[in-house]
Motif scaffolding. Sequence first.
Motif, PDB file in Angstrom:
ATOM      1  N   GLU A 133      -6.310  -7.380  -0.490  1.00  0.00           N
ATOM      2  CA  GLU A 133      -5.000  -6.950  -0.974  1.00  0.00           C
ATOM      3  C   GLU A 133      -5.043  -6.608  -2.464  1.00  0.00           C
ATOM      4  N   HIS A 150       0.825  -1.221   0.000  1.00  0.00           N
ATOM      5  CA  HIS A 150       0.000   0.000   0.000  1.00  0.00           C
ATOM      6  C   HIS A 150       0.862   1.275   0.000  1.00  0.00           C
ATOM      7  N   HIS A 178       2.609  -6.942   4.677  1.00  0.00           N
ATOM      8  CA  HIS A 178       1.251  -6.416   4.880  1.00  0.00           C
ATOM      9  C   HIS A 178       0.771  -6.666   6.306  1.00  0.00           C
ATOM     10  N   CYS A 179      -0.392  -6.086   6.614  1.00  0.00           N
ATOM     11  CA  CYS A 179      -1.096  -6.396   7.861  1.00  0.00           C
ATOM     12  C   CYS A 179      -2.517  -6.820   7.510  1.00  0.00           C
ATOM     13  N   GLU A 214      -2.273   0.158   8.202  1.00  0.00           N
ATOM     14  CA  GLU A 214      -1.371  -0.805   7.572  1.00  0.00           C
ATOM     15  C   GLU A 214      -0.198  -0.152   6.849  1.00  0.00           C
TER      16      GLU A 214
HETATM   17 ZN   LIG Z   1      -2.108  -5.130   2.670  1.00  0.00          ZN
END
Ligand SMILES: [Zn+2]
Length: 432
Positions: A141, A40, A109-110, A54
Motif C-alpha cells: 500500500e 489508488h 483497499h483490496c 483494486e
Molecule cells: Zn490498496
Amino acid sequence: MGLTRICKQILTGFLILTLSCGYLTAQKKSNFVIVIDPGHGGKDIGARGVVENEKDIVLDVSLRFGQLIEKNFKDVKVIYTRKSDVFLELWERARIANHNHANLFVSIHCNSAANRSAYGSETFVMGLRRMEENMEVSKRENSVILLEGDQERYQKFDPNDEEAVILFEIMHSAYLDQSIKFASLVEDEFVKNGRSSRGVKQNIFHVLRENASPSVLVELGFISNQDEGTYLSTNKGKQERADALFEAFKKYKKEYDEMDGRIVEDDKPKEVEKPVMGKSFKIQFLVSKNKYSPSAKQLNGLTNIEIVQVGDVYKYYYGNTSLPSERDELLNYVIRKGFKDAFVVEFTSNEKLTGSQNYRIQFLASNKRYRDRDGKFGGLKNVLRIKSGKTHFYYYGSTKTYEDAQKELKFVQGRGFKNAIIVIFDGKKLLE
Ligand SMILES: [Zn+2]
C-alpha cells in the motif's frame, strides 16, 4: 537518526492541526464529516485481481458506501478523496481529511497475495508496531510512493526508526481507541455477511499517518483469490461490502452522538454515565522482572502502556479512565489481546505516597557515567544517578502523586526518552 528534524516537522504539523481543529472537542457541535478514500486510482491500479483490479473495485464500493450515508444521514457530510479514476498522492488524501476536519477517515483497499489461497477481509488502524505478517500489506500500500513525483515528502519518515514511530503513535493515541472501535464494527459486519475476517490489525500506512482523526484502512478481501476476487467484482459482492460498511458506520455514529451528549431521535433518553469521582482505573496486565521495550512481542501489540518499577519488578499498565463502562471495555480489550490474568487497578486521585517514598522517572541506563547536565540528558536537570552492577541508571524528578509522575513522564518522553518509566523510590534509594 534525524529524529529532531522529524520531531519538529511532526510537532509543527500537529500544532497547526491542533489549532485549526481545536483538537478533539471542537468537532462536537458541528456536523459529522466522514472522508471516504478509495485507494489508488489512475496510473496506480493497486492490486491485480482475478476479475477486476483494486482501484476499480474500491472506487465502486466507496461510492455505494457514501451514497448510503448521504441518503440516510442528513447531518453527515460525505467527502470523497476521489470520485473517479484519477491518481492522487497519499499526502493529498490526508490533507483532504484534515482540511475538512474529518471526524472519521476510511481508506478502502483490496488485498492480494502471491499465495492465491489467502482470503478474508481485514481492517487496519494506525499502530505502533509493524507485526511481521503485516509487512507485505504495508509495503504494497505504501509502494505508490515510488510512483509519485514528490518523494521528498515521505523520505523523512523512516518506519524502521522506532522513535519516530512512537512519536506518531503518541500523536494518534487520542484517536486510536475510536479507530479500533470503528475497525471492529466493520469486521463484525463483514462476518455477519457470512464472509471470512482476519480481524482488526495495527499497521503503519502513510495514508493514515498524517490524519488528525480516527482513521482506518479497510482491506475488503483478497482479489488474488479466485473466490473472493470474483465475489468482489460482482454487484452483489460490492453492495454487500458497502452495506456492511454502512451498518458499521451507523453504529459508530450512534455511539458518537451519545458520547456527544446528543440524543438520537429513535432512541430513548439514557442516563449519562458519570465518572467515579476521585478515582481512575488502569488495567494491570503484566508483572515481570524484565523491562520490555514498547515494541517487545511480550506486550502483544498493546500500545501506550505505562511501566512502573516497584522494587525489583516492573508492573505494566494499560489505559486510564474514570468511567466504569470504559474500564470494563479496557479490561476486555486487554484480555482479548491475550492477557488472561489482567485485572483492574483503582488509583485514588492525587493520593500521596507515604513517608519518604516518591516517584521518579528513569530515562536512561548506560554503562557510561555521565556528569550533571551532560548533553546526553536532553536538558534535564537535577538528574539522580544510581549504579547497579555495571550499569548507571539515570532518574529525573521527584513527585508524591501518580498524576504528577505521569506529567513528569510525558515531559521526559517529550525530551526524546521514549522508553522512560516511572519508578517508586524511598528517599533517594529504590524502594526495596
Ligand atoms: Zn490498496
